[in-house]
Design a protein around this motif. Sequence first.
Motif: not given
Length: 269
Positions: A110-114, A82-85
Motif C-alpha cells: 500500500q505504501f508503494q501504491k501511495a 484484495l490489495y490490488r483493488a
Amino acid sequence: MIDQAYDRAAELISCADAVLVCAGAGIGVDSGLPDFRGTEGFWRAYPPYQRLGLKFEEIADPVHFADDPALAWGFYGHRLGLYRATVPHEGFEILRSWGARVFTSNVDGQFQKAGFTDVAEVHGSIHHVQCVEPCTDEIWECTFDVEVDPSTMRAVGPLPSCPSCGGLARPNILMFGDWAWVPHRSQAQLDALTSWRRSVRNLVVIEIGAGTAVPTVRRQAELASAASGALIRINPREPEVRHGRGVSLPSNALEALTALASSVDRTSR
C-alpha cells in the motif's frame, strides 16, 4: 489532554530533520483492509476458515504449499486481489508530504501504491514471488492473477510456477516457521534504511497500527527513537508509550494523521 498530545506531536514533526514511519496492519484499516486481530477477527474476514477451524497462523504456514497448494494459494491469491483493488486512504499522502521513509511488517504494497519509494518490508511482499523449494534465490514480480472460489477459499485453475524449475511458486513473504523464505530483497531494503538512519540526527518516529502481539514494528520504532524519545504512537487499542518516552495518540490512523496535519500546519505558521 488529547489536544496537548497532538500539539506536542506536531512540534516533534515540525522540528525534525526527517520522519520515519513504522507501520503495522492497523494503518490499512481505514482503507478497508482487515487487520486479522485475534482469531475471531480473522474468521470475520474469512468465514470459510472458521468452518475449517484454521487460525491465521495456521493458514499462513508454508507447509500448505507442499501439502495442499490450492488451499495455500486460495488464501494468498485472495489477499493479492484484495490489495490490488484497495485504494490507500488520505493518511498515506499526509505522511508522504512529510518526506517520510517507511519500515513496515505489512506485505500489501500500500505504501508503494501511495507513491512511496523508500519502503523497508521486513516480512516481504505479496507482489513478489519465489520458488517453493527454493531451487534458486531469484525473486520476481507477481504479474499473474489467481482465481479463488470464495465459498471454499481454494484456488482454481493453474497455479503460479517457478520459471527455473517448473515447480510451484509462492509469495516472497516470511510466513510462520518459514525456512525457505528468500530474504535478500527485504534485506537490501533494511540495509538502505539502516544507512539512512545513520545519516540523520534529528529523527521523529511515527508508529501506526502496530500492536504487541507481533512486536517487530514496535521494537523498531522504540529503537529508532531511543536516543531522543521522539516517538509518536498512533494506536486505538494499545497506545501506551513506555516510561513516557513519546506521545500517545489513541486513534485510528486516518483520524490521527488528519488531526496531526492540521496541528503541523498551525505550528508552521
